[in-house]
Design an enzyme around this catalytic site. Structure first.
Site, short mmCIF file in Angstrom:
data_model
loop_
_atom_site.label_atom_id
_atom_site.label_comp_id
_atom_site.label_asym_id
_atom_site.label_seq_id
_atom_site.Cartn_x
_atom_site.Cartn_y
_atom_site.Cartn_z
N GLU A 15 0.82 -1.21 0.00
CA GLU A 15 0.00 0.00 0.00
C GLU A 15 0.85 1.27 0.00
O GLU A 15 0.41 2.34 0.40
CB GLU A 15 -0.95 -0.02 1.20
CG GLU A 15 -1.94 -1.17 1.16
CD GLU A 15 -2.78 -1.24 2.42
OE1 GLU A 15 -3.73 -0.45 2.52
OE2 GLU A 15 -2.50 -2.09 3.27
N SER A 185 -6.89 -1.72 2.02
CA SER A 185 -7.13 -1.05 0.74
C SER A 185 -7.56 -2.01 -0.36
O SER A 185 -7.36 -1.74 -1.54
CB SER A 185 -5.89 -0.26 0.29
OG SER A 185 -5.59 0.74 1.21
N SER A 319 -11.47 9.73 -0.13
CA SER A 319 -11.56 8.82 1.02
C SER A 319 -12.81 9.10 1.85
O SER A 319 -13.21 10.25 2.04
CB SER A 319 -10.33 8.95 1.91
OG SER A 319 -9.18 8.49 1.25
#
Length: 360
Positions: A15, A185, A319
């Site tokens: 990530e 994620s 987000s």
């Protein structure tokens, strides 16, 4: 006097790129009139690189990658202030690391040993929140509803593949989701509808972790809650994820922008209360601090089923975590300011405990 904040980002995790996106977004939101900001970059190979103070928001991801000329990186002195040097003394570290070697308690442990204040969850919460199996076992202790699942490690798969497949097919119903146990994620995750796809998905997940989890799919709404605080956490409004794909994968989260969101979610006040209760119970059972995003499934009968929590949710422009707080009346810069305040508050409380143990 301005508070000196070290932004810690990058890392060895899969990530890594998500962390860079988060660091850029935070640099664009933080109040430079209140904070001095110092970037600390960890490369994909684990080298620590420090550069001078940021004086303006970062526009390019590439500008966050620096220090190629450093010949002896990865030492504590490469990013920490020197003893007695007040000019570089950082008041708080803001870890913007996602995944293993960053969000899993490793960096948090380092910062604890160095006695540095830092934003977000501590060692225990970070480690437990990263391992989906441990997380689920703790959620069970808290009485939180979950989907059926099985888990195993790579050595078990190599030795007993047929038995594991039979166990999965006997105890879970298609479709299934195959996930690395220690990653976020949506990296390494697959949705499968038959045995052949399952085998391929397991092999794929093992590229990212030695332990994987296989969960039963569920037809339900995907609702997320943002939690903020230390000992007295509070929740944002709920948000609903409306993916246009089979599931909310990495590309949908960070790249293609195809996922839609309902913020706030169209839910009843009673359901909002149930979600808040479950989110705070999850927060407390993991002994969280600072921030958490709690992800739920909600059935047609409004049964609340916890999926997972993310102890370092992303701060990218798309987000969910900051969006939910913005809808709840807390701006992005205000959110960052509160997180920094919570970090310093928690550190001061620990210092008081240490002093009391020493009889001071």
């Amino acid at each position: 006097m301005k508070i000196k904040v070290g932004l810690l980002y990058g890392g060895k995790s899969a990530e890594h790129e998500v962390s860079l996106l988060t660091a850029r977004a935070v640099s664009q939101a933080i109040n430079f009139e209140k904070y001095e900001v110092y970037p600390i970059f960890i490369t994909k190979t684990g080298e620590w690189r420090k550069e001078g103070q940021l004086t303006a928001p970062v526009e390019s991801i590439e500008s966050l990658k620096f220090g190629n000329e450093i010949t002896t990186p990865n030492t504590i002195s490469s990013f920490l202030p020197q003893q007695g040097d007040d000019t570089t003394q950082l008041d708080v570290i803001f870890p913007l690391l996602h995944g293993p070697n960053g969000e899993d308690g490793t960096v948090q442990g380092l910062l604890e040993v160095l006695n540095l204040p830092y934003v977000g969850n501590g060692v225990l919460a970070s480690a437990a929140g990263m391992d989906k199996v441990v997380m689920k076992q703790l959620f069970a202790q808290a009485g939180l509803s979950q989907v059926p699942y099985v888990y195993f490690i790579s050595k078990e798969w190599k030795k007993n593949q047929d038995a594991l497949l039979q166990n999965i097919e006997e105890n879970l119903k298609w479709p299934l989701f195959v996930k690395p146990a220690n990653l976020g994620s949506s990296v390494g995750i697959s949705r499968v509808t038959n045995r052949q796809e399952l085998i391929k998905a397991v092999e794929y997940a093992f590229k990212y972790d030695r332990k994987i989890i296989v969960e039963q799919g569920i037809f339900a709404r995907e609702i997320e809650m943002s939690v903020l605080g230390n000992d007295e956490p509070r929740c944002s409004v709920a948000g609903e994820v409306l993916p246009t794909k089979d599931f909310y994968d990495y590309e949908a989260k960070y790249e293609d922008g195809t996922t839609n969101y309902a913020i706030p979610a169209n839910i009843s006040e009673k359901l909002q209360e149930k979600l808040e209760d479950a989110a705070i119970r999850a927060f407390k059972i993991l002994d969280c601090s600072g921030l958490v995003r709690a992800d739920f499934f909600v059935t047609d009968q409004e049964e609340v089923i916890i999926n997972e929590v993310n102890t370092m949710p992303g701060f990218t422009p798309i987000s969910m975590y900051p969006k939910l707080w913005m809808e709840s009346g807390l701006s992005y810069p205000g959110l960052i300011e509160e997180l920094i305040h919570l970090a310093i508050e928690r550190h001061e409380e620990k210092q008081q405990l240490e002093h009391s143990k020493d009889g001071k």
